[in-house]
Design an enzyme around this catalytic site. Structure first.
Site, PDB file in Angstrom:
ATOM      1  N   THR A 169       0.850  -1.189   0.000  1.00 40.00           N
ATOM      2  CA  THR A 169       0.000   0.000   0.000  1.00 40.00           C
ATOM      3  C   THR A 169       0.884   1.236   0.000  1.00 40.00           C
ATOM      4  O   THR A 169       2.083   1.166  -0.279  1.00 40.00           O
ATOM      5  CB  THR A 169      -0.949  -0.017   1.214  1.00 40.00           C
ATOM      6  N   ASN A 170       0.294   2.400   0.274  1.00 32.39           N
ATOM      7  CA  ASN A 170       1.063   3.622   0.431  1.00 32.39           C
ATOM      8  C   ASN A 170       0.471   4.429   1.575  1.00 32.39           C
ATOM      9  O   ASN A 170      -0.478   3.988   2.229  1.00 32.39           O
ATOM     10  CB  ASN A 170       1.070   4.428  -0.877  1.00 32.39           C
ATOM     11  N   ARG A 171       0.982   5.652   1.787  1.00 31.11           N
ATOM     12  CA  ARG A 171       0.612   6.402   2.986  1.00 31.11           C
ATOM     13  C   ARG A 171      -0.551   7.369   2.764  1.00 31.11           C
ATOM     14  O   ARG A 171      -0.767   8.261   3.564  1.00 31.11           O
ATOM     15  CB  ARG A 171       1.833   7.178   3.500  1.00 31.11           C
ATOM     16  N   SER A 172      -1.306   7.222   1.699  1.00 35.80           N
ATOM     17  CA  SER A 172      -2.415   8.143   1.444  1.00 35.80           C
ATOM     18  C   SER A 172      -3.480   8.037   2.536  1.00 35.80           C
ATOM     19  O   SER A 172      -3.905   6.935   2.897  1.00 35.80           O
ATOM     20  CB  SER A 172      -3.050   7.840   0.085  1.00 35.80           C
ATOM     21  N   ALA A 199      -4.512   7.312  -4.446  1.00 33.89           N
ATOM     22  CA  ALA A 199      -3.122   6.891  -4.631  1.00 33.89           C
ATOM     23  C   ALA A 199      -3.125   5.382  -4.864  1.00 33.89           C
ATOM     24  O   ALA A 199      -3.020   4.596  -3.928  1.00 33.89           O
ATOM     25  CB  ALA A 199      -2.287   7.260  -3.410  1.00 33.89           C
TER      26      ALA A 199
END
Length: 406
Positions: free
Chosen positions: A213-216, A279
């Site tokens: 995943t990412n930090r959005s 994102a």
């Protein structure tokens, strides 16, 4: 709504003075009477004949009028209204108000009145940001002067930023609030439009426990959905996993992976516009392990083979049911504008909203973005994410209404 209310409208020198004519029309339509005062600067942009024709009352310009001053006209005018509105309020007039000058009819009225005052500033963004103007505004607000605007957007000098005069409908609503009247029923600019918005991250499972995943946080995308709904749009928000409440009045489609997000977006079509603020993870695990991958001492690390996820922005941009306006986002850590310009061309979308995420933008409350269009690049100032959303929603509404090119 404003039946019987009396408005003293002061029009000062600004290219946006033409909006005072529409404000006058709206005030009269709402039942108010409008007594216009035109400064020397204001008369360079609107004529007294036009203002008088729309107001239905004589336009006052001269402090030294023998006929008017025979009855102490400036005092009578100052005490006549229920509300004094200055629209547009130029930087010069605001400065003279702040320092209590009374060297023309407008400033004399403002010094002599004991009625509430509403100012609608209008000027170049640099003038609005100048410390002198900020100090003048602080002094006026401390004395109880109410303020509407200014808005942010394109200016007469081929520049963009905060300083645009508020729209006549916004000023009418502010007048109604100050006078305790019910706000007028105004047409919503996106009424009847359907807008698709994506928000938040996607989660691409590696095994039943782990994922890519990412930090959005989804805060910017959710704010955009709320801003579009506030303008009357029917909004479908396709959101990855976030810790945010659902925006009011928005239809939700909750997803986990990029492939699920694409399917939800296609199911939401047709739409008049799509704003792809999510994102989306570029890659996923090529094969999700059916059981949790174990860490075994002395054993080699399990291989992680990646596969490309579908490109949602590019897919929507080339879709048979393509929305009229497709907006993408570019979260960059270097060469922000150059990368965004290239991304807009590569993806085939109409606009790219680019920002530098090397700081605390992910999860933060503010954003400084660049709007990349076919016409060039607009650098927006650092703003709360809600204001970025409102500004973008207004541009979407303007474009869908035919007032601007995508």
């Amino acid at each position: 709504m404003l039946d019987g209310k009396r408005i003293l409208l002061i029009v000062s020198g600004s290219i946006s003075a033409y909006k005072a004519l529409e404000l006058t029309r709206l005030l009269r339509k709402a039942g108010a009477s409008v007594t216009p005062v035109l400064t020397q600067g204001g008369a360079h942009f609107v004529t007294p004949h036009a203002l008088q024709a729309i107001a239905g009352e004589a336009v006052h310009q001269d402090l030294w009028s023998l006929a008017a001053e025979a009855e102490i006209g400036h005092i009578r005018l100052a005490r006549l209204p229920d509300l004094v509105v200055v629209a547009p309020a130029s930087a010069d007039l605001l400065a003279r108000m702040a320092h209590g000058l009374a060297d023309d009819l407008a400033t004399t009225l403002l010094l002599a009145t004991d009625r509430p005052v509403l100012v609608a500033p209008a000027m170049n963004w640099a003038m609005w940001a100048h410390p002198a103007t900020r100090a003048n505004m602080a002094a006026l607000e401390a004395r109880g002067v109410r303020v509407i605007g200014p808005n942010t957007g394109a200016m007469a000098e081929a520049e963009s930023g905060p300083g645009r005069l508020a729209e006549p409908a916004e000023m009418l609503e502010a007048v109604a609030r100050l006078l305790g009247a019910a706000p007028p029923a105004l047409p919503a600019p996106l009424a009847g439009r359907h807008v698709l918005v994506t928000s938040g991250p996607t989660q691409e499972p590696i095994d039943p426990v782990r994922y890519i995943t990412n930090r959005s946080s989804g805060r910017q995308g959710h704010a955009i959905a709320a801003a579009l709904a506030a303008l009357g749009a029917r909004v479908t928000l396709v959101s990855g996993p976030v810790a945010l409440p659902d925006p009011p009045g928005v239809g939700m489609a909750r997803i986990g992976t990029a492939r699920e997000m694409l399917a939800a977006c296609e199911a939401a079509l047709p739409a008049d516009a799509a704003v792809c603020a999510a994102a989306v993870a570029d890659w996923r695990s090529a094969g999700m392990a059916p059981q949790k991958l174990k860490k075994v001492p002395g054993q080699p690390l399990p291989p992680l083979e990646l596969a490309l996820n579908p490109d949602i922005l590019a897919t929507l941009s080339a879709h048979p049911r393509r929305p009229r306006l497709v907006v993408g986002f570019a979260a960059e850590t270097e060469n922000v504008v150059a990368n965004a310009v290239a991304k807009r061309q590569r993806k085939g979308c109409d606009w790219i909203v680019a920002n530098d995420v090397s700081g605390d933008v992910f999860g933060g409350s503010r954003n400084a973005v660049h709007l990349v269009t076919a016409g060039g690049v607009e650098d927006w100032p650092d703003l709360p994410k809600e204001e970025v959303a409102a500004k973008l929603a207004a541009r979407v509404a303007e474009t869908l209404a035919g007032g601007a090119e995508a």
